[in-house]
Each structure stands twice: as C-alpha cells, then as structure tokens.
Scaffold this motif. Structure first.
Motif: not given
Length: 315
Positions: A8-17, A54-62
């Motif tokens: 689950q953690w690996a999947a989460g990291v992959a999605v964030m990357a 917009a994408l990088w702003i959303c990434v920072g917020i996330g």
C-alpha cells in the motif's frame, strides 16, 4: 500483514511520483500517456505551461496535506498513548491561513491564464484564412481567397477494416493499419511559421474540430461561425478527431493536418488551383463583298435624283 502495508505504501509513493515522471509527450497522444502534450504551436505551449503550473501547485498542496496526515497518524497514534484534545474548538490563525493561501494561489494562476486566454482568441494580423465546415460525417476545407476547396473523410482502408470488424468481431492491429480510424483521403495542408485564421461552422448538427497538437478545440455549430487561429512551428503530420457527439459515425471523422514549409505549401496550393480555361480566338467577321456595289448603286440613285431636281428648277 507487513507485506500488505508495504504494498500500500509503495503504491502511494508511486502515485505521488507520477507527476514528477510525467514529461512533455509527443505532439499526438500516445497509448498510456501520463501528461498532456506540449504541442507544436504557440497556443499549445501556453496551455501546457498553464497546466504544468497548476499541476505543480497541486503536487505541493498534496505533499503538505498528505505529509501532515502521515505525521499525525504516526506520531499521535493510540498505541503510543496519544489522547485526543477535547478542548480544541478552532484557531483563528489557522482559519486565516487556509483562507488567504488558496486565494493567493488563485490570483497567482489567474493572471497568466487570463492573458493566455485573451491571446487565444486574437485572430488579428492573420496571413490566411481556412473555412472548416462539419458534415455528417466528414469535413470540408476552403482556402478563402484562393479558390481551393475539398472534402476530407475517413480513408478507404480504415473504412474497409471497420466494416470487416463489424462482421468478424476481430481486433484491428497496427500491422493492419498504422493509423486506423485516424487517416483521411485528403489532408489539410498548412504552412509553418504563418498565422492562420480558422472560421468554423457546420451544415447539419454540432461537431467540434480538434487537433491536440494545435492546442485548442472549437465547436462547429450550424448557423454560427466560430473563430480560432494557429501558427505551427514544426513541419509534420498532426492528427485529431471530431470531439462532439454528432451521430452514429461520430467516431469516424478524423482530422489530419500536414504542416509544410512555406515554399512547399505555395507549390502545393498552385497545383490544387484549377487550370485557367483556354482563351478562344474571336471568329473573324465575314467579308461584305456586296458593300461596294451597294454603295455605287446608292451614289447613282442620288445623282439621278439631283438631276431631276435641277431640271424641275430650270423648267
């Protein structure tokens, strides 16, 4: 259990990357493409830059939000003896922060987006105009002022394969047709490094003319003429489709734009123009041979009449 948590953690990291791995793609969309394409026009570059901002702003917020959640869940978990704060009601400082920060971000994004949106509809100083008319189910292109026009529809090979698959239920592969359902019989040829104005309408129902590499989509509506413009930077072939549900064959209205250098475009345009009709020489007027004889007779009659008048006066 530990293996499940690890997955689950690996999947989460992959999605964030994923956003970090999403580089600008080629002009035309590709299978499993993660990010939008940068395109080959000034407008598509504007859209890509606004999207990436917009994408990088959303990434920072996330990262901030999910990071705070992770810290809270790990550091203040029940197994470590953490107890909930039942006396906490609200924090004026936090409320001000999470109100001011989103407003500042929206203002930051609004200024470049507004200027680019205004630029998208500025068709002034165009060097040529192409009229696009949508029909069920093909496109008609007219080079205004040049006397060149033609229709563009699904190519014959794609249509034959489409009819076969309806009967055999077999899947068409790239070996059967590299650009299946994305090829046409007559491509729209345009010059590079030229500001081109489009006037777009339809004859029957609502269509939408869309080539992703150009960076915009415009509706084709019967009775209404919409405008758009483009300036293609790189020669190449760029494909698109009708993007408005227009009937049973909506999926079979591809668009193919071929961008070529200006000199090559002028040669192509000259070859498309109808040849001038040959000028026929006017027939020579027939010689009037009786004219001299008629003139002599008229002179004789006039002389005789004058002699009669003189004799009458003398008598």
């Amino acid at each position: 259990m530990k293996a499940g948590w690890f997955k689950q953690w690996a999947a989460g990291v992959a999605v964030m990357a994923l956003p970090m791995l999403a580089q600008a793609q080629a002009a035309d969309p590709k299978p499993w493409q993660l990010n939008m394409g940068r395109g080959v026009t000034h407008l598509s570059h504007n859209a890509y830059e606004a999207h990436m901002l917009a994408l990088w702003i959303c990434v920072g917020i996330g990262i901030l939000v999910f990071g705070a959640m992770a810290v809270a869940m790990v550091k203040f978990r029940h197994s470590k003896g953490a107890k909930p704060d039942t006396s906490f009601t609200h924090s004026t400082k936090l409320e001000v922060i999470w109100t001011v920060v989103p407003v500042a971000l929206l203002v930051l994004m609004a200024f470049p987006a507004t200027s680019k949106l205004i630029n998208m509809y500025d068709t002034r100083d165009s060097e040529m105009t192409v009229k696009v008319t949508g029909f069920q189910w093909m496109w008609k292109y007219e080079y205004l002022g040049e006397g060149v026009e033609f229709t563009s529809r699904l190519d014959r090979k794609s249509d034959e394969l489409r009819q076969q698959t309806r009967q055999t239920r077999q899947t068409v592969t790239a070996e059967d047709h590299e650009h299946y359902l994305l090829d046409v019989d007559n491509v729209l040829v345009l010059p590079t490094d030229t500001k081109i104005r489009f006037v777009i309408t339809a004859d029957d129902v609502i269509h939408a003319w869309w080539v992703p590499a150009l960076g915009w989509k415009q509706d084709a509506i019967p009775g209404i003429v919409n405008e758009a413009w483009t300036q293609i930077d790189e020669p190449g072939i760029y494909r698109g489709q009708c993007a408005e549900l227009c009937g049973k064959d909506h999926g079979f209205m591809p668009i193919v734009v071929k961008a070529v250098p200006k000199d090559e475009y002028q040669q192509w345009l000259a070859a498309q123009k109808p040849a001038p009709a040959p000028v026929e020489a006017a027939p020579a007027a027939p010689a009037d041979e009786a004219a001299p004889a008629d003139a002599d007779e008229q002179n004789t009659e006039a002389t005789a009449a004058a002699d009669v008048d003189d004799a009458a006066v003398a008598g």
